[in-house]
Write an enzyme that holds these catalytic residues in place. Structure first.
Site, PDB file in Angstrom:
ATOM      1  N   THR A  77       0.806  -1.225   0.000  1.00 47.40           N
ATOM      2  CA  THR A  77       0.000   0.000   0.000  1.00 47.40           C
ATOM      3  C   THR A  77       0.838   1.273   0.000  1.00 47.40           C
ATOM      4  OG1 THR A  77      -0.172  -0.080   2.418  1.00 47.40           O
ATOM      5  CG2 THR A  77      -1.941  -1.124   1.134  1.00 47.40           C
TER       6      THR A  77
ATOM      7  N   TYR B   2       0.185   2.322  -8.448  1.00 48.29           N
ATOM      8  CA  TYR B   2      -0.554   1.642  -7.384  1.00 48.29           C
ATOM      9  C   TYR B   2      -1.964   1.317  -7.850  1.00 48.29           C
ATOM     10  CZ  TYR B   2      -3.283   0.956  -3.146  1.00 48.29           C
ATOM     11  OH  TYR B   2      -4.159   0.451  -2.209  1.00 48.29           O
TER      12      TYR B   2
END
Length: 282
Positions: free
Chosen positions: A61, A124
């Protein structure tokens, strides 16, 4: 129901396990025992435990880290999720995958609904989108849950960073052109538990209700914690360069969840509740 949760050391997995153990049998393999990028290990663990559903919050993350190493991001968040989806399907288990608002480019002038077209804004977001495609194509019994700006107990988050800076007397500069949904981890895990009880597979946007700018988020936290007199300098995303470019307007609308009775309280109430539990509310 027997539930296997990935990412045992993570804040979401920890809170999920505590929440779900009151009603279900929960298994949380240690991350040292279940490298999600190793299919043989994933297959062995899921086959051995024979869960009814695998909840998969494990992910890389670090958004800026993903921008620096996009291949690693896809290997973990995308292909790692593919491993989970295949192994779960082979074991006859459903899957719930935690995804992100960053699968959208944030160029819309309104909130995103569950079936709006995706267009990842950064590495991401792309890696989480790859994971979504794997889940949708490989395991028909799936929930894909997108969320955003999750803040949790037990570590440092955006709220802590803002309050620590205010306490230290630092000048605060926060962007006004990045919009999403602040989401309290404690509320999210309750909603996830409610969702898997419905048996209604599909794509869901589960966040605390309402969208906010980073500036709004910071201002509310400061005011609620007794720092109403601390000013914030409003800035733009262009004034805060970083390796990853966030989607500017990636607020999510919970349409699908609300139709099955799964909703979270307004984000302002959630921030207040977080501060109370942390002993920081004034």
């Amino acid at each position: 129901m027997k539930i296997l949760i990935t990412g045992a050391a993570g804040k979401m997995a920890t809170a999920l396990a505590a929440q779900l153990r009151t009603q279900h049998e929960v298994v949380t393999p240690a991350e040292s025992e279940m490298d999600i990028t190793d299919f043989s290990v994933v297959q062995q663990q899921i086959t051995a435990h024979r869960p009814d559903i695998v909840i998969h919050p494990a992910a890389w993350t670090d958004v800026d880290g993903c921008a620096r190493d996009p291949l690693r991001a896809v290997q973990i968040n995308g292909l790692g999720t593919q491993n989970i989806a295949v192994a779960a399907a082979n074991a006859g288990a459903a899957i719930l995958y935690i995804s992100s608002n960053e699968v959208f480019d944030g160029l819309s002038d309104q909130l995103y609904f569950e079936y709006d077209a995706t267009n990842p804004a950064n590495p991401y977001g792309y890696s989480k989108w790859v994971g979504e495609q794997a889940v949708k194509s490989l395991n028909p019994r799936h929930y894909i849950v997108r969320t955003s700006w999750v803040f949790a107990h037990g570590g440092r988050n955006f709220i802590h960073a803002i309050l620590d800076a205010a306490k230290a007397g630092k000048n605060l500069r926060v962007v006004t052109d990045e919009i999403a949904n602040p989401t309290y981890n404690d509320d999210l895990v309750v909603a996830l538990g409610q969702l898997i009880e419905t048996g209604r597979y599909g794509i869901y946007h589960l966040t605390n209700e309402g969208a906010a700018t980073r500036y709004d988020f910071a201002r509310h936290a400061l005011d609620a914690a007794g720092y109403a007199d601390v000013p914030i300098e409003p800035i733009k995303l262009a004034d805060w360069p970083r390796p990853s470019t966030p989607p500017p307007n990636a607020g999510l609308a919970n349409m699908a969840g609300s139709m099955v009775g799964v909703m979270l309280r307004p984000w302002q109430e959630a921030v207040d509740a977080f501060l109370v539990k942390e002993g920081l509310h004034k």
